[in-house]
Design a protein around this motif. Sequence first.
Motif, short mmCIF file in Angstrom:
data_model
loop_
_atom_site.label_atom_id
_atom_site.label_comp_id
_atom_site.label_asym_id
_atom_site.label_seq_id
_atom_site.Cartn_x
_atom_site.Cartn_y
_atom_site.Cartn_z
N GLU A 116 -77.01 84.13 26.11
CA GLU A 116 -75.82 83.46 26.50
C GLU A 116 -75.84 83.19 27.96
O GLU A 116 -75.39 82.39 28.52
CB GLU A 116 -74.98 84.00 25.94
CG GLU A 116 -73.34 83.21 25.80
CD GLU A 116 -73.50 82.02 24.97
OE1 GLU A 116 -72.73 81.03 25.10
OE2 GLU A 116 -74.59 82.03 23.94
N VAL A 173 -78.50 80.91 29.08
CA VAL A 173 -78.14 79.35 29.18
C VAL A 173 -76.93 78.97 29.78
O VAL A 173 -76.86 77.76 30.27
CB VAL A 173 -77.94 78.94 27.73
CG1 VAL A 173 -79.43 79.13 26.80
CG2 VAL A 173 -76.89 79.57 26.84
N LEU A 174 -76.06 80.02 30.30
CA LEU A 174 -74.83 79.65 31.27
C LEU A 174 -75.42 79.41 32.51
O LEU A 174 -74.65 79.00 33.41
CB LEU A 174 -73.89 80.80 30.84
CG LEU A 174 -73.23 80.68 29.70
CD1 LEU A 174 -71.95 82.00 29.52
CD2 LEU A 174 -72.45 79.25 29.57
N PRO A 208 -75.13 77.01 24.92
CA PRO A 208 -74.23 78.02 25.07
C PRO A 208 -73.32 78.14 23.56
O PRO A 208 -72.95 79.33 23.18
CB PRO A 208 -73.37 77.67 26.10
CG PRO A 208 -74.05 76.92 27.12
CD PRO A 208 -74.86 76.05 26.27
N LEU A 216 -72.98 81.16 20.98
CA LEU A 216 -71.81 82.11 20.72
C LEU A 216 -71.59 82.70 19.45
O LEU A 216 -71.15 83.80 19.47
CB LEU A 216 -70.75 80.93 21.02
CG LEU A 216 -69.31 81.44 21.19
CD1 LEU A 216 -69.32 82.47 22.38
CD2 LEU A 216 -68.16 80.44 21.38
#
Length: 190
Positions: free
Chosen positions: A53, A56-57, A72, A76
């Motif tokens: 996460e 990718v953020l 993202p 999650l």
Amino acid sequence: MNFDAQQIVQRELDSGEKLIWAGAPKQGTVFRGSDIFMIPFSLLWGGFAIFWEVMVLSIPKDDAGAIAYVFPLFGLPFVIVGLYMIFGRFIYDSKKRAKTFYGLTDRRAIIISGLFSKGVKSLNLATLTDVSLTEKSDLSGTVTFGHENQMANFFGGNSFPGMGGANVPKFELIENAKDVYSKLRAQQKG
């Protein structure tokens, strides 16, 4: 007898039924044998999901296009499951045990539980055939009614919401388990 448990179980008794014992499971955070497997697994799962996460953020939005928004979202659910496995299952288990009460009468074993709504499980002593005792050195233990699925326990059996239905009924994590087991066997004989 646990006073709160006695009051709660007393409300479930039939006319003429005699309460022999009432109790509740051990309160607070409890580590089980399955945690030898589950704790390292949950840390690996949760760690990787959080790493995914974060990575990718950190992708620049203007370079990646739609992927910067889809990845993202894809990660999650894995983060949520990872956080539940790391610490949420301990909170869930503790809250569930705080709302669980046991009773033994001259006719049946009673299990009252439910986190959001009350459920009552009643087991007729005359028809119970497979009753077993697991006792620890501090005299606490579990009285199990039926055959336990050991593989489900190894993988955290009760620690996931919705998975408790596969487990057999039991007076779990009670004080003086052998005494309760003896009282139950005496009621079955008498």
